[in-house]
Design a protein around this motif. Sequence first.
Motif, mmCIF file in Angstrom:
data_model
loop_
_atom_site.group_PDB
_atom_site.id
_atom_site.type_symbol
_atom_site.label_atom_id
_atom_site.label_comp_id
_atom_site.label_asym_id
_atom_site.label_seq_id
_atom_site.Cartn_x
_atom_site.Cartn_y
_atom_site.Cartn_z
ATOM 1 N N THR A 1 60.901 77.621 -5.995
ATOM 2 C CA THR A 1 61.812 79.171 -6.353
ATOM 3 C C THR A 1 61.920 79.242 -7.103
ATOM 4 O OG1 THR A 1 62.770 77.466 -4.476
ATOM 5 C CG2 THR A 1 63.893 79.601 -4.701
ATOM 6 N N PRO A 2 62.204 80.728 -7.596
ATOM 7 C CA PRO A 2 62.242 81.137 -8.901
ATOM 8 C C PRO A 2 64.006 80.949 -8.634
ATOM 9 C CG PRO A 2 61.888 82.932 -7.034
ATOM 10 C CD PRO A 2 61.483 81.238 -6.423
ATOM 11 N N THR A 3 64.203 81.285 -9.952
ATOM 12 C CA THR A 3 65.674 81.424 -10.210
ATOM 13 C C THR A 3 66.561 82.651 -10.038
ATOM 14 O OG1 THR A 3 65.515 81.069 -12.922
ATOM 15 C CG2 THR A 3 65.578 78.916 -11.298
ATOM 16 N N GLU A 4 67.492 83.031 -10.117
ATOM 17 C CA GLU A 4 68.375 83.793 -9.830
ATOM 18 C C GLU A 4 68.228 84.665 -11.571
ATOM 19 O OE1 GLU A 4 69.873 87.396 -7.735
ATOM 20 O OE2 GLU A 4 69.465 85.440 -6.942
ATOM 21 N N ASP A 5 68.690 84.156 -12.009
ATOM 22 C CA ASP A 5 68.739 84.600 -13.908
ATOM 23 C C ASP A 5 67.113 85.373 -14.092
ATOM 24 O OD1 ASP A 5 71.282 83.374 -13.859
ATOM 25 O OD2 ASP A 5 70.580 81.625 -14.878
ATOM 26 N N LEU B 1 74.277 81.195 1.059
ATOM 27 C CA LEU B 1 73.114 80.903 0.986
ATOM 28 C C LEU B 1 72.921 81.316 -0.251
ATOM 29 C CD1 LEU B 1 71.717 82.427 4.534
ATOM 30 C CD2 LEU B 1 73.054 79.806 4.054
ATOM 31 N N THR B 2 72.126 79.783 -0.435
ATOM 32 C CA THR B 2 70.692 80.215 -1.856
ATOM 33 C C THR B 2 69.527 81.428 -1.936
ATOM 34 O OG1 THR B 2 69.155 78.429 -1.398
ATOM 35 C CG2 THR B 2 71.224 77.517 -2.873
ATOM 36 N N PRO B 3 68.532 81.988 -2.939
ATOM 37 C CA PRO B 3 68.252 82.384 -2.473
ATOM 38 C C PRO B 3 66.427 82.777 -1.531
ATOM 39 C CG PRO B 3 68.637 83.126 -4.808
ATOM 40 C CD PRO B 3 69.659 81.865 -4.456
ATOM 41 N N ASP B 4 66.354 81.362 -1.821
ATOM 42 C CA ASP B 4 65.484 80.914 -0.673
ATOM 43 C C ASP B 4 65.899 80.819 0.876
ATOM 44 O OD1 ASP B 4 66.394 78.578 -2.294
ATOM 45 O OD2 ASP B 4 64.949 77.732 -1.082
ATOM 46 N N GLU B 5 67.067 80.404 0.921
ATOM 47 C CA GLU B 5 67.713 80.728 2.843
ATOM 48 C C GLU B 5 68.256 81.585 3.754
ATOM 49 O OE1 GLU B 5 70.067 76.460 2.257
ATOM 50 O OE2 GLU B 5 70.784 77.937 1.819
ATOM 51 N N ALA C 1 72.616 72.561 9.301
ATOM 52 C CA ALA C 1 72.864 71.937 7.968
ATOM 53 C C ALA C 1 73.452 73.583 7.953
ATOM 54 C CB ALA C 1 72.649 71.912 7.032
ATOM 55 N N MET C 2 73.199 74.804 8.276
ATOM 56 C CA MET C 2 72.945 75.961 7.269
ATOM 57 C C MET C 2 74.153 76.507 8.583
ATOM 58 S SD MET C 2 70.512 79.567 6.784
ATOM 59 C CE MET C 2 69.640 78.172 5.878
ATOM 60 N N ARG D 1 61.097 86.509 -3.642
ATOM 61 C CA ARG D 1 61.922 86.064 -3.182
ATOM 62 C C ARG D 1 61.515 83.996 -2.783
ATOM 63 N NH1 ARG D 1 67.251 85.967 -5.188
ATOM 64 N NH2 ARG D 1 67.516 88.200 -5.745
ATOM 65 N N PRO D 2 60.401 84.559 -2.179
ATOM 66 C CA PRO D 2 60.133 82.917 -1.607
ATOM 67 C C PRO D 2 59.261 82.212 -2.117
ATOM 68 C CG PRO D 2 58.657 85.391 -0.720
ATOM 69 C CD PRO D 2 59.830 85.787 -1.819
#
Length: 534
Positions: free
Chosen positions: A13-17, A418-422, A291-292, A207-208
Amino acid sequence: MSAPEPAPDPIQTPTEDSFVYITGPKLYAVVASVTLVAFLILLDMSIIATAIPRITADFHSIDDIAWYGAAYNLASAALQPMSGKLYTHLRSKWTFLAFLFVFTLGSLICGVATSSQMFIVGRAIAGLGTSGITNGALTILSNSAPLEKRPFLFGFVTAFGQLGIVFGPLLGGAITQYSTWRWCFYINLPCAAVAAVALVFTAIPERPVELDSSSSSSSYLKTVLSKLDISGFALFAPAAIMFLLGLQYGGSTYPWKSATVIGLLVGAGALFVVFMLWERRQGADAMFPLAMIAKTEVWSSMLNSMFLYGGVVLVSTFYLPIYFQGVKGVSPFMSGLYVLPNIGMTLISALTGGILLRKVGYYVPFAMIGGAAGTIASGLFSTLSPSTSTGQWVGYQIILGIRGIGIQTTIVAVQTVLTPDEISVGMALVIFSQTFGGAIFLAVAGTIFNNSLRELLLEYVPGIDPAALAKAGASGIRDVVSPEDLPAALDAYAKSISRTFYLGLASGILIIATAWGMGWHDIRAKKAVEDGEA
């Protein structure tokens, strides 16, 4: 000798930064394209209303009317949760275009249909296409702009998409009257092509999870398939279909206590229990990650969205035109014009809400204002009668339209936790809540309306045949009731419509209650705008 390094995970997964957003003409092209498609989806939902009489006349299929809408909604609701997984593991632009192609194919089949059965198949295919379009549009926007800018973009797309609802009856009536009903579906083809071309030639940030350079395509495909929870979909889809069919049939096609309705609802419940056990076993790879959903912000947003769209938006969207055509006696074209105050105020409030939300940062107050507006307006609509003045129903609609100020808050809320990949899965859950909740509330509203109309007509107009009135439709009440009995029949019709708005009244209160759980997170940027941000 050092221990061998573990094999690289093909899914990364690519980071937000490291994420770079698009800006300028590219962003404008993306927003315009997804807005056009959002408009088409809502247009397709409402344009069929004024075309159905001509379609049933051509196919001699009055018994299939319920399936023209049910096939579309069932297919859309059943596949919607899976769309979030697809957008998580596949490139958003091409996944979106694939769903758009399926929708366009369904529209083409409807246009060239030679039988009622072929038309129903086309509607089901189109529904499959719509299941991933709204989620895809919001996913693409989320990939294109930072969080603090998304409320305005979501509000813009949602507000202009809402115009499809009002233009549907207007355009459908004009096309059916002056051309052929088939163009109600052919019109989707060139519009979808324009949107597709604009997206094809625009690079969308992704983002995927992406394929690692050391992984082969076959390995990546195998990994993606393992993440899609196909077994979960195989359990969930029939459960959802049986549940919605039970609501569709109950009280209309079959009595609620019939073996058919009870069997569908019990079967849906049993299969849903098995589905939930399977989802618990799947953990993070589940189609419905428990969990989500357990996060307060997520389940509160799902419920809030269900009550807003199902109990407030869709009930008013469907029953206000019925009031205008059945009680006020106007044409389908004019009934479309009469709901312009609602659509216009929704457009204004959604855009205003997006701008203010970006400045204020906190979305819960906007969700509560929208819920309050829906509560007040639904309470006012529950007083509709044949003598309700133009000033009154215009004013009621303006109040209802203020709900647009909170229309994008649920989508924003889930993205804060949520995280970017969620995000794609989270948005799919919210959109599924809208669709599934809409189907539930419309089924309940239909039961309230039909039972009330039957009861009040027998009380107010003894000797009338309710079946003949039902067959005549909303605009045919004056053809089956004598002039002497017409005032009493219109009063029964208006009271039956007004009772459906009790659902909106209750839903508005629940919107305010669930808004508290959506989280008091400040979405404003915490740092200076970086290069590459829109």
